[in-house]
Design an enzyme around this catalytic site. Sequence first.
Site, mmCIF file in Angstrom:
data_model
loop_
_atom_site.group_PDB
_atom_site.id
_atom_site.type_symbol
_atom_site.label_atom_id
_atom_site.label_comp_id
_atom_site.label_asym_id
_atom_site.label_seq_id
_atom_site.Cartn_x
_atom_site.Cartn_y
_atom_site.Cartn_z
ATOM 1 N N LYS A 1 -18.659 15.368 -21.910
ATOM 2 C CA LYS A 1 -18.718 14.323 -22.389
ATOM 3 C C LYS A 1 -19.917 13.408 -22.486
ATOM 4 O O LYS A 1 -20.749 13.590 -21.271
ATOM 5 C CB LYS A 1 -17.679 13.281 -21.806
ATOM 6 C CG LYS A 1 -17.253 12.164 -22.592
ATOM 7 C CD LYS A 1 -16.101 11.492 -21.840
ATOM 8 C CE LYS A 1 -15.439 10.468 -22.520
ATOM 9 N NZ LYS A 1 -14.433 9.471 -21.677
HETATM 10 C C1 E4P Z 1 -12.094 7.676 -22.969
HETATM 11 O O1 E4P Z 1 -12.687 8.563 -23.143
HETATM 12 C C2 E4P Z 1 -12.683 6.346 -22.542
HETATM 13 O O2 E4P Z 1 -13.795 6.478 -21.900
HETATM 14 C C3 E4P Z 1 -11.793 5.220 -22.379
HETATM 15 O O3 E4P Z 1 -10.701 5.484 -23.256
HETATM 16 C C4 E4P Z 1 -12.212 3.999 -22.678
HETATM 17 O O4 E4P Z 1 -11.145 2.725 -22.279
HETATM 18 P P1 E4P Z 1 -11.391 1.398 -22.047
HETATM 19 O O5 E4P Z 1 -11.937 0.789 -23.162
HETATM 20 O O6 E4P Z 1 -9.828 0.874 -21.933
HETATM 21 O O7 E4P Z 1 -12.212 1.538 -20.677
#
Ligand code: E4P
Length: 218
Positions: A83
């Site tokens: 990522k």
């Molecule tokens: C996933 O890849 C993201 O990091 C996550 O969904 C972020 O979610 P949030 O905005 O609720 O922290």
Amino acid sequence: MKIFADTAEVDAIRRLSEAGLIDGITTNPSLIAKSGRNFLEVVAEIAGIVDGPVSAEVTALDTDTMLKEADVLAAIAPNICIKLPLTMDGLRACKALTAKGLQTNVTLCFSVNQAILAAKAGATYVSPFVGRLDDINLDGAALLRDIRTAYDNYETFNTQILAASLRTANHVTDAALAGADAATIPPAVIEGLSKHPLTDKGLDGFIKDWKATGQSIL
Ligand code: E4P
């Protein structure tokens, strides 16, 4: 639509995996911090529970260090998906990792233009953050629809849309209606998707009537 669990909580991952409901996992540095676990250890444990992609996020801000971190993460298991942030450095790293045949998830996407660059960089997934746009009174679901339209205009764009920052059941419906390829969802929201008051009411009625017959299937 593939369903990924958006968590680093191993117990929840096991529960959902045993139910056959999830196709992969996404983590981020905040979720790792919340788990209280060592990053590399918890990611290795998760990658052993699910067969699908497990997103593990680099924390460096420059391409060279991102690539070094990606080597460490990729060595954990074959189903690790690296990522990367949607920055120029992250996109450069994405291109290099794609060329090495690794899976990538370009995260923190908030515009169609950013999603176009993620596709140009060969990302396996791009993660548009729906909830964080809604938080500032913008339309997260509209971004998913617009990226879908833009990607579908070009056969050469093979990046999958991974709807992220989904906090509610309605967000999940929005992602499916927008044609997202995958949605990453907190475990409690995934489990909540099964619930409907008319299901509970209907089941109560069926069980009451069945008991009144005095019969038994077994
Ligand atoms: C996933 O890849 C993201 O990091 C996550 O969904 C972020 O979610 P949030 O905005 O609720 O922290």
